[in-house]
Design an enzyme around this catalytic site. Structure first.
Site, PDB file in Angstrom:
ATOM      1  N   CYS A   1       1.624  -7.104 -74.623  1.00 25.52           N
ATOM      2  CA  CYS A   1       1.570  -7.325 -76.073  1.00 25.52           C
ATOM      3  C   CYS A   1       0.221  -7.957 -76.415  1.00 25.52           C
ATOM      4  CB  CYS A   1       2.709  -8.224 -76.515  1.00 25.52           C
ATOM      5  SG  CYS A   1       2.566  -8.722 -78.259  1.00 25.52           S
ATOM      6  N   ASP A  37       5.149  -5.375 -71.996  1.00 26.91           N
ATOM      7  CA  ASP A  37       5.953  -4.355 -72.666  1.00 26.91           C
ATOM      8  C   ASP A  37       6.188  -3.206 -71.698  1.00 26.91           C
ATOM      9  OD1 ASP A  37       6.300  -5.456 -75.272  1.00 26.91           O
ATOM     10  OD2 ASP A  37       4.213  -4.990 -75.724  1.00 26.91           O
TER      11      ASP A  37
END
Ligand SMILES: [Ca+2]
Ligand SMILES: [Ca+2]
Ligand SMILES: [Ca+2]
Ligand SMILES: [Ca+2]
Ligand SMILES: [Ca+2]
Ligand SMILES: [Ca+2]
Ligand SMILES: [Ca+2]
Ligand SMILES: [Ca+2]
Ligand SMILES: [Ca+2]
Ligand SMILES: [Ca+2]
Ligand SMILES: [Ca+2]
Ligand SMILES: [Ca+2]
Ligand SMILES: [Ca+2]
Ligand SMILES: [Ca+2]
Ligand SMILES: [Ca+2]
Ligand SMILES: [Ca+2]
Lengths: 162, 162, 162, 162, 162, 162, 162, 162, 162, 162
Positions: free
Chosen positions: F60, F67
């Site tokens: 992120c 992620d």
């Protein structure tokens, strides 16, 4: 490059087989079907063999309508294993045979028990619904041995529609 | 930022490996395949290692036709674990090898038992249907220990079509 | 209308937490990650807590390639439960850490055992396939207690394609 | 043609119920929710009743964010069964209540145990992921009786995406 | 070619049946439904028979609203098996009958136990959700025998939407 | 018996490849990753190539948290196809790269478009949930041609728990 | 080693955001929830963004009972994309809001359309059953463009039990 | 009772077949495999024939490692249909053949097009993952005719683990 | 804290409803069932409303046996939407009504069309198997509009057993 | 309470039926099976009727071995609909009939077209694997009308094992 090349119909322990690797005809009834056996490999090792027959069909003994079942057989060989092509022909020989679900299911198991004298055997017969309501039949020769690995059959239950 | 950076082919306990992290060739038969082992980590902890091989293929010893299986192996190491790249090469070495389903399945387990001397091992071999009817073979070295966690293999049964 | 309104970072038993409900940074390695615990609620009740981490990733210690796993942890608390945000940060700290599958899986369990001194704990690590063949690792601290309810993890096996 | 026609709110054993078959309002908290019970039918038969509540929601006690869970409760009645509409209202009363996952799950079970004094009861609470990682909580009042049939809950594990 | 040709309504052991293979009318209530039995085949073999009825429906005793259930019955015959068409008619006779879920489920089992005096019997009744929350009821006559094979019913839990 | 034996690193059209069939290192960023291409076989035939990458991970850009995504790429080659090992290394190079979901997804597609100048290309990026709510991103270079067969990607939607 | 390191709350285009990467409180109603937007990356590329919210809940406007839905939103940005944390907070703000299914579903879409002025947007709202019968609502701003790729939402239908 | 009894190897239109209903040997390469055709029944009716081959295997042309694929072929016959046993033998002849995924997939289609001169044909080749990332190849001879029914192949995408 | 608090039976546009939010009785036949409508919200927006009724049951007009169906209705409102409780009562009123599958399915649609005068409506009726073979009926008022989003119903087909 | 009470064998439009609601015998061949039709209800409404027959079985014309198929038929009636019991008997009459897959599938459709003169009809025949490789056959009378709703058949493809 083939290390254990196919041996043809004279492979060790298969000489006496009359159906495997040959053109065969469909037997007309369970009585005339010839179930064959071969010596179990790996004597002394207690393993389970599972056959799944999703295309079993017989007739209703009262109305003559075709019945269908999904059949699963588990067994622990002692001295013999069943030859699989002969088992297939035996199962397809019920095609024009009339018998109740409970009877038919246990009969198949009984015939195999007589042929193989296995340490243990069970049959699960999962019949297609008639009148919206299927019947399943489960039978085994005795308690399942604790020390041999016998996975669940896990055939999914009938769910209706939608 | 890597805290345990990759160590390359000289990582502790892997110096003697001849295949991991190297270019290798496919062995031509199970006999010439080299199964390798490394010391089991976490000595004294009894854990289970499961390998799943969905791409196993061998030949029918009578007809020479290809057979296919989905194979799952569970074992509890004692002093050794199998090196996974060598196991993969060993399993692919059955590609041109002819053997019956029951024989082939138990042979693989036997070879691993000889190599690893594990506390316990089992094999589940789920063969593709021939003649509409698949065979499964299940074997273990002895009763599964009660105090080690061994999840079910739960490979779904064959269902036919539709 | 809120009957037990959110209490903020000073809720009973959570005062000492350094990460929950705060902006945090990703720890760079398992060694520097701070696993935190809070007193177990409902002392005297023996329940099971299950964490599922479908996004675990680490590095291969030999080749440096990324490995991925789906991890499930079950435990029965004695005096402590793990604070879940700190557990998440601990697991993500393996992102740049190199270790074998078997080693990595048992290491995570060991760290939790040291932190929590649980009555019982197990870990199931389901690794993504490498070379077409996945490895799973299963370990528990000892026999599962008979009188506590511990559902199967039931993570589906790897099936290949199609 | 109805053989046991609906009897309305004065059916035997239901006279004292204040919510079933009536317009009700949502209770604002678990404390004010009124759990009701009726005499267990078939006294002397030990059966299991399972409730599944896939729409449970409460609040995080620290951040005030909504949490969601799928909850399954199994119990063996002694003298009483819970009236299901009151159970539903009780569960929906957690909508604005703040509590940790472990706490909330065991609290629900405790309240039912106090109301029903069942022979045995268990709860499985399957929480939606937070931070990508769900928590499940499993608790039972004691060992499950061997001679009563209690099927597995078999709620599927969380799998992430793809 | 039929080896056991359909025998019609005079097949052995079925002479006294009043409904099988005949035009029948729907019974109007469970009390007037005629459950019939036939001698169990394969006396001395302890097998399990499973009926699945995905189309069960009755009425709520308080509000008169229709309820629906998916019902599965397992039993081990002693001297009798239930004739399946009469069982189907018995189950459909609940169509306009009002009873609570727990009551209805155990009543069906009780009626079968009286008719068949089976070695063992269980019923699983999986009711459709009311108020978003389904009830299941599980009952058996006593502990399941260890040495007879009784597969799990494995009816999937209710999952809500999405 | 091999009819088209493996040709090694000098197989036609692969001479210039720097990574396929060689030991490689993980690139540290998308910018330093080397995507490679080879001439498309069967010039003049318009076929679709689909890559599925279930193990994509990035960071992120705001919080630095990892992620995860399941990514599927479809394209119709013009003169070039992407070499798959280099594509894999390119995708794994996002491991420590920070970017928004929408940005990251379209960036990957853009890089491939520049390399391959394909007739048509699309990307589906199925991100794991954050805050209980996943994002998917779908992009294509232009309308899908009507006369080339492009099956649906059919990645299942996210369902929460239970 | 991070190539695009996390930039914190001052990353380009996110300076004005009041909620992302900050501690936030749950808004008490849709009216007071603040939906935020950021400039769409990759201007000129027409891509689809899908949000899946499996945890939506609101109240019945007549009875005050909680309703639940699984919601999926697809849109093609023009100049703006919605900031996902603010979208999540907006959706959770319906928690104590009373509205009919049809109304609630279209209201959400309308708010997003006003905020984003997207090229195209649709919403699928899959409500949990009430009275045994779920309602779904589907709306889009206009015909879906032919030349942008918009995969089916494929949320499974409700199936009842068994 | 058989109304169209099996006719044996001299059934109309099958006289020239060299493999169907006979003992055959596995061809050693695609070049030596003999694909056979028979006249299409129901001339003038435009129907689709679909073959599914879940057991395809070939070799990587660079490394010699086995590759696996699940292959589905759809075609609309003009004057000929392919004889299915010869097709099976043709597909198994790739067992020791080295070729890239894209090449191998289109080659099979090309051979069938030459043999059958079909109105239309397509192939979907779904390869097992290598390096964690599978490739699929889709090709058709031209646009699918609008007025012939050609269902989607709907082979599920690869999902990794967990 | 409720922003749009439940309004009770006098909420705008619902004053004339006779069944919603009230105790009701089951109508005895489709003719006596009262279908009710309310003004469609969001006039001018063309959305689809889907009802799923997995618990439909009626009688066979010839034999009187119960039939079961899973029914899905989609429509685009013009000025009215159907009130869902009255729809449920209407559907349950078929419980003792005799009609053929094709007739019954189209009759339901016709009644809704008369009540609602919708822009478009369709019904899918998925009947449970009788004699092992289910019937489905699909009808719509006219071509589905191109510019309104109408997802597929995707009710799974009947599969038999196993 | 029955509003449209069962009418027995003299219900309007069914007087001439020779098989529905009567005891029947299995026809011995397709030629001797009597397919019956009744006037289509709701003249002027163009609806689709779907039959699913998961239990179709015939014989291989060359080897005499049983073949199995899952068959789905869709049609739009003009003046007639097929009587379903006669269709079932017709399909079961293929039990001892020998024909190729392609031939058999199109023959069934042709017979129905002759009987019903439907506006449109299609058949999907999904045969069980032989030699590990199933064949499907798809045929329709002409292009599917655009303005009648005809859902996809969506029979899942064959997947092999595991
Ligand atoms: Ca259903
Ligand atoms: Ca299992
Ligand atoms: Ca089937
Ligand atoms: Ca597979
Ligand atoms: Ca496969
Ligand atoms: Ca389980
Ligand atoms: Ca995945
Ligand atoms: Ca289970
Ligand atoms: Ca959900
Ligand atoms: Ca689809
Ligand atoms: Ca759920
Ligand atoms: Ca059902
Ligand atoms: Ca996963
Ligand atoms: Ca579909
Ligand atoms: Ca089957
Ligand atoms: Ca497999």
């Amino acid at each position: 490059m083939t290390t254990h090349p196919p041996k043809g119909p004279t492979a060790p322990g298969t000489e006496s087989l009359s159906q495997l690797g040959r053109q065969t005809v469909q037997p007309e009834s369970p009585e005339t079907a010839e179930l064959e056996r071969v010596p179990a490999p790996h004597k002394g090792r207690r393993y389970v063999v599972r056959f799944t027959a999703p295309e079993f069909t017989s007739l209703c003994p009262v109305t003559g309508q075709p019945d269908f079942a999904h059949i699963v057989i588990d067994y622990i060989p002692r001295d013999w294993i069943v030859e699989s092509k002969s088992l297939k022909l035996y199962l397809t020989s019920f095609r024009n045979h009339g018998a109740f679900h409970e009877d038919c299911s246990v009969t198949i198991a009984t015939r195999l028990v007589e042929l193989l004298d296995p340490e243990w055997l069970r049959i699960g017969a999962y019949w297609y619904p008639r009148g919206g309501m299927p019947i399943d039949v489960f039978w085994q020769t005795g308690p399942a041995p604790d020390d041999v690995w016998i996975p669940a059959q896990d055939v999914p239950g009938y769910r209706g529609r939608g």
